[in-house]
Design a protein around this motif. Structure first.
Motif, PDB file in Angstrom:
ATOM      1  N   ASP A  75      30.907  38.233  44.350  1.00  0.00           N
ATOM      2  CA  ASP A  75      32.048  38.703  45.154  1.00  0.00           C
ATOM      3  C   ASP A  75      32.102  40.221  45.182  1.00  0.00           C
ATOM      4  O   ASP A  75      32.398  40.832  46.204  1.00  0.00           O
ATOM      5  CB  ASP A  75      33.357  38.107  44.618  1.00  0.00           C
ATOM      6  CG  ASP A  75      33.604  38.461  43.148  1.00  0.00           C
ATOM      7  OD1 ASP A  75      32.626  38.480  42.364  1.00  0.00           O
ATOM      8  OD2 ASP A  75      34.760  38.724  42.775  1.00  0.00           O
ATOM      9  N   LYS A  76      31.767  40.840  44.045  1.00  0.00           N
ATOM     10  CA  LYS A  76      31.779  42.313  43.955  1.00  0.00           C
ATOM     11  C   LYS A  76      30.691  42.910  44.838  1.00  0.00           C
ATOM     12  O   LYS A  76      30.891  43.946  45.466  1.00  0.00           O
ATOM     13  CB  LYS A  76      31.568  42.746  42.506  1.00  0.00           C
ATOM     14  CG  LYS A  76      32.659  42.285  41.541  1.00  0.00           C
ATOM     15  CD  LYS A  76      33.923  43.109  41.702  1.00  0.00           C
ATOM     16  CE  LYS A  76      34.992  42.751  40.692  1.00  0.00           C
ATOM     17  NZ  LYS A  76      35.439  41.353  40.760  1.00  0.00           N
ATOM     18  N   VAL A  77      29.547  42.244  44.864  1.00  0.00           N
ATOM     19  CA  VAL A  77      28.455  42.727  45.728  1.00  0.00           C
ATOM     20  C   VAL A  77      28.907  42.684  47.184  1.00  0.00           C
ATOM     21  O   VAL A  77      28.709  43.636  47.950  1.00  0.00           O
ATOM     22  CB  VAL A  77      27.185  41.862  45.544  1.00  0.00           C
ATOM     23  CG1 VAL A  77      26.098  42.272  46.539  1.00  0.00           C
ATOM     24  CG2 VAL A  77      26.672  41.955  44.118  1.00  0.00           C
ATOM     25  N   PHE A  78      29.549  41.585  47.549  1.00  0.00           N
ATOM     26  CA  PHE A  78      29.993  41.444  48.939  1.00  0.00           C
ATOM     27  C   PHE A  78      31.061  42.474  49.293  1.00  0.00           C
ATOM     28  O   PHE A  78      30.971  43.135  50.327  1.00  0.00           O
ATOM     29  CB  PHE A  78      30.541  40.029  49.192  1.00  0.00           C
ATOM     30  CG  PHE A  78      29.489  38.949  49.143  1.00  0.00           C
ATOM     31  CD1 PHE A  78      28.299  39.085  49.859  1.00  0.00           C
ATOM     32  CD2 PHE A  78      29.670  37.792  48.393  1.00  0.00           C
ATOM     33  CE1 PHE A  78      27.314  38.099  49.819  1.00  0.00           C
ATOM     34  CE2 PHE A  78      28.694  36.794  48.347  1.00  0.00           C
ATOM     35  CZ  PHE A  78      27.520  36.953  49.064  1.00  0.00           C
ATOM     36  N   THR A  79      32.050  42.597  48.437  1.00  0.00           N
ATOM     37  CA  THR A  79      33.133  43.528  48.793  1.00  0.00           C
ATOM     38  C   THR A  79      32.622  44.980  48.789  1.00  0.00           C
ATOM     39  O   THR A  79      33.038  45.779  49.617  1.00  0.00           O
ATOM     40  CB  THR A  79      34.359  43.353  47.876  1.00  0.00           C
ATOM     41  OG1 THR A  79      33.921  43.358  46.514  1.00  0.00           O
ATOM     42  CG2 THR A  79      35.087  42.047  48.146  1.00  0.00           C
ATOM     43  N   ALA A  80      31.679  45.280  47.891  1.00  0.00           N
ATOM     44  CA  ALA A  80      31.104  46.636  47.892  1.00  0.00           C
ATOM     45  C   ALA A  80      30.348  46.906  49.195  1.00  0.00           C
ATOM     46  O   ALA A  80      30.272  48.045  49.659  1.00  0.00           O
ATOM     47  CB  ALA A  80      30.164  46.801  46.698  1.00  0.00           C
ATOM     48  N   ALA A  81      29.822  45.849  49.799  1.00  0.00           N
ATOM     49  CA  ALA A  81      29.087  46.014  51.060  1.00  0.00           C
ATOM     50  C   ALA A  81      30.036  46.004  52.266  1.00  0.00           C
ATOM     51  O   ALA A  81      29.592  46.101  53.403  1.00  0.00           O
ATOM     52  CB  ALA A  81      28.056  44.902  51.201  1.00  0.00           C
ATOM     53  N   GLY A  82      31.323  45.817  51.980  1.00  0.00           N
ATOM     54  CA  GLY A  82      32.292  45.801  53.077  1.00  0.00           C
ATOM     55  C   GLY A  82      32.488  44.412  53.668  1.00  0.00           C
ATOM     56  O   GLY A  82      33.086  44.267  54.736  1.00  0.00           O
ATOM     57  N   PHE A  83      32.002  43.391  52.971  1.00  0.00           N
ATOM     58  CA  PHE A  83      32.222  42.015  53.419  1.00  0.00           C
ATOM     59  C   PHE A  83      33.547  41.532  52.828  1.00  0.00           C
ATOM     60  O   PHE A  83      33.924  41.937  51.732  1.00  0.00           O
ATOM     61  CB  PHE A  83      31.117  41.065  52.898  1.00  0.00           C
ATOM     62  CG  PHE A  83      29.717  41.339  53.405  1.00  0.00           C
ATOM     63  CD1 PHE A  83      29.416  42.431  54.213  1.00  0.00           C
ATOM     64  CD2 PHE A  83      28.676  40.474  53.054  1.00  0.00           C
ATOM     65  CE1 PHE A  83      28.112  42.665  54.654  1.00  0.00           C
ATOM     66  CE2 PHE A  83      27.370  40.698  53.495  1.00  0.00           C
ATOM     67  CZ  PHE A  83      27.084  41.793  54.281  1.00  0.00           C
ATOM     68  N   GLU A  84      34.208  40.626  53.528  1.00  0.00           N
ATOM     69  CA  GLU A  84      35.441  40.043  52.989  1.00  0.00           C
ATOM     70  C   GLU A  84      35.117  38.800  52.175  1.00  0.00           C
ATOM     71  O   GLU A  84      34.267  38.000  52.562  1.00  0.00           O
ATOM     72  CB  GLU A  84      36.410  39.682  54.122  1.00  0.00           C
ATOM     73  CG  GLU A  84      36.996  40.914  54.766  1.00  0.00           C
ATOM     74  CD  GLU A  84      38.095  40.588  55.759  1.00  0.00           C
ATOM     75  OE1 GLU A  84      38.597  39.446  55.762  1.00  0.00           O
ATOM     76  OE2 GLU A  84      38.424  41.499  56.538  1.00  0.00           O
ATOM     77  N   TRP A  85      35.810  38.619  51.080  1.00  0.00           N
ATOM     78  CA  TRP A  85      35.594  37.480  50.181  1.00  0.00           C
ATOM     79  C   TRP A  85      36.817  36.576  50.278  1.00  0.00           C
ATOM     80  O   TRP A  85      37.918  36.995  49.963  1.00  0.00           O
ATOM     81  CB  TRP A  85      35.382  37.988  48.752  1.00  0.00           C
ATOM     82  CG  TRP A  85      35.212  36.959  47.696  1.00  0.00           C
ATOM     83  CD1 TRP A  85      36.029  36.749  46.620  1.00  0.00           C
ATOM     84  CD2 TRP A  85      34.140  36.016  47.565  1.00  0.00           C
ATOM     85  NE1 TRP A  85      35.531  35.731  45.841  1.00  0.00           N
ATOM     86  CE2 TRP A  85      34.373  35.259  46.402  1.00  0.00           C
ATOM     87  CE3 TRP A  85      33.009  35.720  48.345  1.00  0.00           C
ATOM     88  CZ2 TRP A  85      33.540  34.228  45.978  1.00  0.00           C
ATOM     89  CZ3 TRP A  85      32.171  34.701  47.935  1.00  0.00           C
ATOM     90  CH2 TRP A  85      32.420  33.979  46.771  1.00  0.00           C
ATOM     91  N   ARG A  86      36.633  35.359  50.750  1.00  0.00           N
ATOM     92  CA  ARG A  86      37.761  34.499  51.095  1.00  0.00           C
ATOM     93  C   ARG A  86      37.903  33.273  50.194  1.00  0.00           C
ATOM     94  O   ARG A  86      37.055  32.980  49.363  1.00  0.00           O
ATOM     95  CB  ARG A  86      37.581  34.020  52.549  1.00  0.00           C
ATOM     96  CG  ARG A  86      37.608  35.134  53.593  1.00  0.00           C
ATOM     97  CD  ARG A  86      39.005  35.706  53.750  1.00  0.00           C
ATOM     98  NE  ARG A  86      39.091  36.641  54.861  1.00  0.00           N
ATOM     99  CZ  ARG A  86      39.479  36.300  56.093  1.00  0.00           C
ATOM    100  NH1 ARG A  86      39.784  35.058  56.381  1.00  0.00           N
ATOM    101  NH2 ARG A  86      39.558  37.222  57.033  1.00  0.00           N
ATOM    102  N   GLU A  87      38.975  32.533  50.448  1.00  0.00           N
ATOM    103  CA  GLU A  87      39.205  31.236  49.804  1.00  0.00           C
ATOM    104  C   GLU A  87      38.334  30.197  50.515  1.00  0.00           C
ATOM    105  O   GLU A  87      37.993  30.366  51.683  1.00  0.00           O
ATOM    106  CB  GLU A  87      40.679  30.833  49.924  1.00  0.00           C
ATOM    107  CG  GLU A  87      41.670  31.795  49.279  1.00  0.00           C
ATOM    108  CD  GLU A  87      41.500  31.890  47.778  1.00  0.00           C
ATOM    109  OE1 GLU A  87      41.399  30.839  47.122  1.00  0.00           O
ATOM    110  OE2 GLU A  87      41.426  33.019  47.259  1.00  0.00           O
ATOM    111  N   PRO A  88      38.001  29.085  49.826  1.00  0.00           N
ATOM    112  CA  PRO A  88      37.104  28.095  50.443  1.00  0.00           C
ATOM    113  C   PRO A  88      37.732  27.334  51.617  1.00  0.00           C
ATOM    114  O   PRO A  88      38.937  27.184  51.706  1.00  0.00           O
ATOM    115  CB  PRO A  88      36.798  27.138  49.297  1.00  0.00           C
ATOM    116  CG  PRO A  88      37.857  27.356  48.278  1.00  0.00           C
ATOM    117  CD  PRO A  88      38.341  28.747  48.439  1.00  0.00           C
TER     118      PRO A  88
END
Lengths: 198, 470
Positions: free
Chosen positions: B393-406
């Motif tokens: 999740d940290k990798v995604f958010t650092a890349a500017g991706f949103e991390w969501r609920e399933p």
């Protein structure tokens, strides 16, 4: 379920391949928990302009001559995609009881019979011919005779079609599938007993 | 006589074939979700029927739930009512329901295998076409309509005609950088979206054996996009290993006994099929769909079609309409297509390995400024938990991706996650139909790694040339 025996009606053309169930009824209309009331949103994205209300003049089925159609003509792999039974519900609710196409997706095909609707499969050249005839006549009606397994054209010519005998029986009699299966309840119980299912 | 897996499962579940009618097939597992079940429960109530085996039936909420903060009430009254209806129907009929805040909640085809509810040799149905996913474990699994949902609830059986069988054999290994998603898109590209109609497909060959269980799920998941009733892969040591310690395994047998039983469902050596399709694994490249049907697909090194070069009138008609809808020129290189949004998730590619593959690509990069939204939606709470434990999740958010609920999210865009008209999306989901991800939205189906790379580059790029950072 209402039996399907014979139907005479206007034929609406939908010249497209792979008409998917998302197109037949988009997802925003799948939130309701009823089986009826989906006719107005059939083919929603194609049928209306962006305001969602004004009929799209470029959508062929919207032409006045196809108003009140009870038969739909289309092409290969009709009803592909999502299993949503809202698709046949919407088609039925619109007033279409019979579809003629070159082929159907499996789940959609089954769903039709569970709603007393008849999907007929015809060869590509026969379907092409029907598209031509519909468009060149001012008003084009077909009679679909399930008992005789034939379609009668306005000129009096006939097209024979095939249907699995059991599916034909089900439609002709309007049989309820669950009721039919429960006639064999003893067999289900025996299977469960033999397989240790309590 | 040597039998294939389909024949074995069919014969073991055949209750009875009334003269002149369809066979009555016993159903071992019935999954239920909010969108296709309410009318079925209502049908039971109207007819005064009960659910024959509530303990064989499991419900989850996935299609129509928000992927944002779930502590806030759902604003859409229709969505809310549909979710409430599932909850009260399950309570009334005695069915276990994984409520949207239950730790076991997730997309129905993700949680079935994850919880050990899906087992080799089972017959499995659900009012959802992607039920074919469960075939990866060697279960005969397919989607049904709501009337059939009602039929299964009432009788624990389904009326079926036997299917023909197709062996899809992938010879040799897959090249590096080519995934299960590319494999199945290449199969659909070869046989067409109706190529499997009337068939149950069994996937065989080295490339299939080499796939992880999750990769196999991706392949079986998209089998429905080839028109087949179901996709199957014979259980093997990987299947057994995958199922170890899953919470819902039967308790009346030891694991070894269970494993022996599972392996016995595998197709016998020398069994036959009605037809065979072969592909060479090494010929498969990363795939990108260019049109409005999953069969409209090409390699990332390819181009959109040139209409005049297409064989028949129907292919021309479809391609022309599709290119117009997609806003693409004829003969355009795939790598020149720029995207607006990116979606990683769905029952096709929302599992932990999918997220790992995407995170490996995204690590150390930022999404392109031209990409308005890149969202990652785990397939279940279990996947989410695992991903967070690994720091994905940290990798995604650092890349500017949103991390969501399933949830199903922007695969079908029933909730608020959707494309606006004209927006173009790289999606790991399964359908690129017109309007699938939102009216006027344009969907390109790709693997998770390809989706992540497109979000970073702003256009589709060949993942085989990606510069991974550590």
């Amino acid at each position: 379920m209402e039996p399907f025996k014979k139907l005479t009606g206007i034929v609406a053309p939908l010249e497209a391949l792979n008409v998917d169930t998302d197109q037949i009824i988009p997802k925003q209309f799948l939130k309701r928990i009823e089986r009826t009331g989906y006719g107005d949103v059939l083919f929603f994205d194609w049928r209306y302009l962006d305001d969602g209300k004004t009929p799209n003049p470029d959508f062929e089925m919207n032409a006045a001559r196809y108003a009140g159609a009870s038969i739909l003509l289309s092409k290969d792999n009709f009803g592909c995609g999502s299993s949503r039974e809202h698709a046949p519900w919407a088609i039925n609710d619109y007033g279409i009881r019979c579809i003629i196409a070159t082929s159907y997706a499996d789940i959609f095909y089954n769903n039709c019979f569970n709603n007393g609707m008849l999907p007929i499969t015809l060869a590509g050249d026969v379907v092409e011919q029907l598209f031509q005839e519909i468009r060149s006549a001012d008003s084009y009606e077909l009679t679909v005779d399930l008992e005789a397994l034939q379609i009668v054209k306005p000129c009096g010519g006939t097209i024979a079609f095939e249907l699995h005998p059991f599916l034909r029986e089900r439609l002709l009699n309007g049989w309820d599938q669950i009721g039919l299966t429960l006639l064999n309840e003893d067999k289900i119980s025996a299977y469960e007993k033999a397989n240790g299912i309590a | 006589m040597a039998k294939n897996i389909y024949q074995k499962i069919w014969e073991a579940h055949l209750v009875h074939t009334p003269t002149g009618q369809d066979a009555i097939l016993y159903i071992d597992r019935h999954y239920v979700h909010e969108v296709t079940s309410a009318q079925a429960f209502e049908g039971l109530r109207l007819a005064g029927r009960k659910v024959r085996h509530p303990e064989m039936t499991f419900a989850t909420m996935d299609h129509n739930i928000p992927t944002t903060d779930r502590s806030i009430p759902i604003s859409d009254p229709l969505s809310k009512a549909q979710i409430e209806a599932l909850k009260s129907n399950c309570a009334e009929f005695g069915i276990t329901c994984f409520d949207m805040n239950d730790p076991r909640n997730g997309v129905v085809h993700i949680i079935g295998p994850e919880l050990g509810l899906t087992l080799p040799g089972m017959t499995i149905v659900c009012g959802d076409s992607h039920t074919s996913t469960h075939g990866a474990l060697g279960a005969l699994a397919h989607g049904i309509g709501t009337s059939e949902v009602e039929h299964v609830l009432a009788t624990q059986t389904l009326l079926q005609k036997p299917s023909k069988t197709m062996e899809v054999r992938i010879n040799g290994p897959l090249p590096a950088g080519v995934t299960a998603k590319d494999l199945v898109l290449a199969v659909i590209g070869k046989i067409g979206t109706a190529g499997g109609t009337g068939y149950v497909i069994e996937y065989t060959g080295e490339a299939i054996r080499d796939l992880s269980m999750e990769g196999r799920m991706t392949v079986c998941n998209m089998t429905i996009e080839a028109g087949a009733r179901a996709g199957l892969i014979s259980p093997d040591a990987k299947t057994v290993e995958y199922l170890k310690d899953r919470p819902y395994l039967p308790k009346d047998k030891s694991f070894d006994e269970l494993a022996q039983g599972w392996l016995s469902w595998a197709s016998d050596a020398g069994c036959s099929y009605d037809t065979l399709v072969e592909l060479n694994g090494l010929d498969i490249e990363p795939q990108v769909t260019w049109g409005t049907s999953p069969g409209m697909v090409t390699a990332v090194s390819g181009r959109t079609p040139v209409i005049a070069e297409l064989a028949d009138a129907n292919a021309k008609l479809s391609a022309e309409k599709a290119l117009e809808y997609m806003g693409l020129a004829e003969g355009m290189p795939i790598t020149e297509i720029a995207i607006d949004k990116m979606f990683i998730g769905s029952c096709t590619n929302g599992r932990i390995e999918d997220l790992r593959a995407a995170a490996a690509v995204a690590k150390g990069y930022k999404k392109a400024d031209s990409v308005k939204l890149a969202m990652v939606v785990p397939g279940s709470y279990e996947v989410k938990k695992q991903a967070e434990a690994e720091g994905l999740d940290k990798v995604f958010t650092a890349a500017g991706f949103e991390w969501r609920e399933p949830g199903c999210s922007m695969c079908l865009a029933m909730n608020d996650d959707r494309l606006e008209p004209g927006e173009r999306c790289a999606a790991t989901s399964n359908r690129n139909f017109e309007g699938r991800q939102g009216k006027g939205g344009r969907t390109h189906l790709v693997s998770p790694a390809m989706a992540a790379a497109a979000a970073i580059a702003g256009t589709f790029v060949d993942i085989r040339a990606w510069a991974y950072k550590d």
